[in-house]
Design a protein around this motif. Structure first.
Motif, PDB file in Angstrom:
ATOM      1  N   ALA A  82      56.666  99.449  79.386  1.00 14.79           N
ATOM      2  CA  ALA A  82      55.236  99.243  79.617  1.00 14.79           C
ATOM      3  C   ALA A  82      54.991  97.856  80.195  1.00 14.79           C
ATOM      4  N   ASP A  83      55.719  96.875  79.684  1.00 17.29           N
ATOM      5  CA  ASP A  83      55.626  95.520  80.209  1.00 17.29           C
ATOM      6  C   ASP A  83      56.158  95.460  81.642  1.00 17.29           C
ATOM      7  N   ALA A  84      57.303  96.121  81.862  1.00 22.81           N
ATOM      8  CA  ALA A  84      57.945  96.065  83.171  1.00 22.81           C
ATOM      9  C   ALA A  84      57.152  96.779  84.250  1.00 22.81           C
ATOM     10  N   ALA A  85      56.260  97.710  83.850  1.00 18.47           N
ATOM     11  CA  ALA A  85      55.482  98.471  84.828  1.00 18.47           C
ATOM     12  C   ALA A  85      54.329  97.665  85.420  1.00 18.47           C
ATOM     13  N   ARG A  86      54.101  96.458  84.908  1.00 20.58           N
ATOM     14  CA  ARG A  86      53.010  95.635  85.425  1.00 20.58           C
ATOM     15  C   ARG A  86      53.326  95.123  86.831  1.00 20.58           C
ATOM     16  N   ALA A 144      71.498 102.712  84.555  1.00 20.69           N
ATOM     17  CA  ALA A 144      71.789 103.357  85.842  1.00 20.69           C
ATOM     18  C   ALA A 144      70.926 104.589  86.073  1.00 20.69           C
ATOM     19  N   LEU A 145      70.465 105.231  85.008  1.00 22.39           N
ATOM     20  CA  LEU A 145      69.589 106.395  85.154  1.00 22.39           C
ATOM     21  C   LEU A 145      68.268 106.017  85.823  1.00 22.39           C
ATOM     22  N   TRP A 146      67.886 104.758  85.717  1.00 17.30           N
ATOM     23  CA  TRP A 146      66.629 104.280  86.293  1.00 17.30           C
ATOM     24  C   TRP A 146      66.856 103.584  87.620  1.00 17.30           C
ATOM     25  N   GLY A 147      68.106 103.547  88.072  1.00 15.64           N
ATOM     26  CA  GLY A 147      68.426 102.835  89.305  1.00 15.64           C
ATOM     27  C   GLY A 147      68.719 101.369  89.078  1.00 15.64           C
ATOM     28  N   LEU A 148      68.914 100.999  87.819  1.00 11.22           N
ATOM     29  CA  LEU A 148      69.179  99.605  87.460  1.00 11.22           C
ATOM     30  C   LEU A 148      70.631  99.439  87.029  1.00 11.22           C
ATOM     31  N   LEU A 149      71.000  98.211  86.702  1.00 13.04           N
ATOM     32  CA  LEU A 149      72.268  97.878  86.069  1.00 13.04           C
ATOM     33  C   LEU A 149      71.976  96.923  84.919  1.00 13.04           C
ATOM     34  N   PRO A 150      72.809  96.921  83.886  1.00 10.27           N
ATOM     35  CA  PRO A 150      72.589  95.986  82.768  1.00 10.27           C
ATOM     36  C   PRO A 150      73.070  94.587  83.153  1.00 10.27           C
ATOM     37  N   CYS A 151      72.414  94.005  84.159  1.00 10.62           N
ATOM     38  CA  CYS A 151      72.900  92.773  84.786  1.00 10.62           C
ATOM     39  C   CYS A 151      73.068  91.625  83.790  1.00 10.62           C
ATOM     40  N   CYS A 152      72.060  91.413  82.960  1.00  9.62           N
ATOM     41  CA  CYS A 152      72.096  90.278  82.045  1.00  9.62           C
ATOM     42  C   CYS A 152      72.961  90.551  80.818  1.00  9.62           C
ATOM     43  N   ALA A 191      69.762  87.239  89.729  1.00 15.46           N
ATOM     44  CA  ALA A 191      69.416  87.633  91.097  1.00 15.46           C
ATOM     45  C   ALA A 191      69.558  89.141  91.297  1.00 15.46           C
ATOM     46  N   GLU A 192      70.611  89.738  90.750  1.00 16.00           N
ATOM     47  CA  GLU A 192      70.804  91.174  90.917  1.00 16.00           C
ATOM     48  C   GLU A 192      69.757  91.962  90.134  1.00 16.00           C
ATOM     49  N   PHE A 193      69.427  91.496  88.943  1.00 14.47           N
ATOM     50  CA  PHE A 193      68.378  92.152  88.151  1.00 14.47           C
ATOM     51  C   PHE A 193      67.042  92.121  88.895  1.00 14.47           C
ATOM     52  N   ALA A 194      66.698  90.961  89.461  1.00  8.04           N
ATOM     53  CA  ALA A 194      65.440  90.837  90.201  1.00  8.04           C
ATOM     54  C   ALA A 194      65.430  91.732  91.432  1.00  8.04           C
ATOM     55  N   ARG A 195      66.564  91.813  92.138  1.00 10.73           N
ATOM     56  CA  ARG A 195      66.648  92.664  93.326  1.00 10.73           C
ATOM     57  C   ARG A 195      66.420  94.129  92.965  1.00 10.73           C
ATOM     58  N   LEU A 196      67.080  94.596  91.924  1.00  8.41           N
ATOM     59  CA  LEU A 196      66.944  95.998  91.529  1.00  8.41           C
ATOM     60  C   LEU A 196      65.543  96.302  91.006  1.00  8.41           C
ATOM     61  N   MET A 197      64.987  95.402  90.214  1.00  2.94           N
ATOM     62  CA  MET A 197      63.659  95.609  89.641  1.00  2.94           C
ATOM     63  C   MET A 197      62.569  95.594  90.705  1.00  2.94           C
ATOM     64  N   SER A 233      62.856  97.030  93.604  1.00  3.35           N
ATOM     65  CA  SER A 233      62.953  98.248  94.403  1.00  3.35           C
ATOM     66  C   SER A 233      61.786  99.182  94.099  1.00  3.35           C
ATOM     67  N   PRO A 234      61.092  99.693  95.124  1.00  2.98           N
ATOM     68  CA  PRO A 234      59.979 100.631  94.884  1.00  2.98           C
ATOM     69  C   PRO A 234      60.410 101.865  94.086  1.00  2.98           C
ATOM     70  N   ALA A 235      61.615 102.381  94.348  1.00  5.31           N
ATOM     71  CA  ALA A 235      62.084 103.564  93.629  1.00  5.31           C
ATOM     72  C   ALA A 235      62.255 103.273  92.148  1.00  5.31           C
ATOM     73  N   VAL A 236      62.823 102.111  91.828  1.00  3.83           N
ATOM     74  CA  VAL A 236      63.012 101.734  90.426  1.00  3.83           C
ATOM     75  C   VAL A 236      61.674 101.551  89.734  1.00  3.83           C
ATOM     76  N   ARG A 237      60.762 100.874  90.413  1.00  2.00           N
ATOM     77  CA  ARG A 237      59.458 100.623  89.794  1.00  2.00           C
ATOM     78  C   ARG A 237      58.696 101.927  89.589  1.00  2.00           C
ATOM     79  N   ASP A 238      58.864 102.897  90.507  1.00  2.00           N
ATOM     80  CA  ASP A 238      58.218 104.189  90.333  1.00  2.00           C
ATOM     81  C   ASP A 238      58.769 104.903  89.107  1.00  2.00           C
ATOM     82  N   ARG A 239      60.099 104.841  88.905  1.00  2.00           N
ATOM     83  CA  ARG A 239      60.704 105.477  87.740  1.00  2.00           C
ATOM     84  C   ARG A 239      60.215 104.830  86.441  1.00  2.00           C
TER      85      ARG A 239
END
Length: 261
Positions: free
Chosen positions: A68-72, A139-147, A231-237, A239-245
């Motif tokens: 919910a926080d990340a969807a802002r 990875a199901l959301w198009g992310l990676l556990p970068c941190c 940097a990788e976390f910010a790049r993935l987050m 992404s429009p596709a990731v944010r839509d998910r």
């Protein structure tokens, strides 16, 4: 002190910190990160304290990022991206756990996912019940556990961390113990904590700090990997596709593999 996302109490042998967001599956947001830093400040300011115990309220130890926080909106007023700031804040918390001149113990009794695995991996000791499980579903959301990854590799090695990331499959408590993500399987954590505390309280805080600093030099330091992870976390987050998910799940509880109705 008032905490928004924690319950904190001082015992003779330990500072007990309970993640207390059961309605949000004890997910991680800015308030939780700030509260944890405040609790760690309290522990560092107490010269008699040697042990910090981290727990979760309810059946979930920690479910990772608060969607919910990340969807802002992705930008702040200063133009900096929230993913970058959030990733750096969380990474900084994990790094602090590994360098804090106190022994940090995670007591797990339930599900641990995403960033919660990071909290566990950054702890000095982990005691878990048989009903606990550990998963990296990013990875199901198009992310990676970068941190999380630098701290997880530091604890269990490259291939187990890679397998958890790429499969997204949960790891049982027994398997986590085999991988050394869990130090001891027990349904009697208090007994185990008392045994540990009987020794830890005899060690000077400076020796704890020296030991953690020395062992950090035995492998790749998480400090060296911070910029890559954030940097990788910010790049993935971003992404429009990731944010839509993420937004779909936060607003409609729609899983990332489900089509829009």
């Amino acid at each position: 002190m008032e905490y928004r996302a924690l319950k904190v109490r001082r015992q003779p042998e330990a500072l007990r910190i309970v993640i207390d967001r059961p309605g949000q599956d004890n997910s991680i947001n800015g308030d939780l990160i700030e509260d944890l830093h405040s609790a760690l400040d309290l522990a560092e300011a107490d010269p008699a304290l040697r042990l910090i115990v981290l727990e979760g309220s309810g059946p979930v130890f920690c479910s990772g990022m608060d969607f919910a926080d990340a969807a802002r909106d992705a930008t702040t007023e200063g133009g900096r991206t929230l993913p970058t700031e959030g990733g750096r804040a969380f990474y900084g918390l994990l790094r602090r756990l590994t360098t804090l001149p106190r022994i940090v113990v995670s007591v797990v009794d339930g599900r641990v996912t995403g960033g919660g695995v990071g909290l566990v991996a950054a702890s000095d000791f982990v005691y878990a019940s048989e009903r606990s499980s550990f998963a990296l579903p990013e990875a199901l959301w198009g992310l990676l556990p970068c941190c999380v990854t630098p701290f997880l590799i530091r604890r269990i090695g490259f291939q187990p961390a890679y397998a958890m990331t790429m499969s997204t499959l949960p790891v049982t408590a027994a398997r986590a113990a085999e991988l050394r993500l869990v130090d001891e399987l027990t349904d009697h954590a208090e007994r185990t904590l008392r045994r540990l505390a009987s020794r830890i309280t005899k060690i000077d805080a400076s020796v704890i700090a020296d030991g953690k600093r020395y062992f950090a030099r035995m492998g790749t330091s998480p400090e060296e990997l911070e910029e890559v992870a954030v940097a990788e976390f910010a790049r993935l987050m971003s992404s429009p596709a990731v944010r839509d998910r993420i937004t779909g799940f936060a607003t409609e509880r729609r899983m990332p593999w489900e089509t829009v109705r």
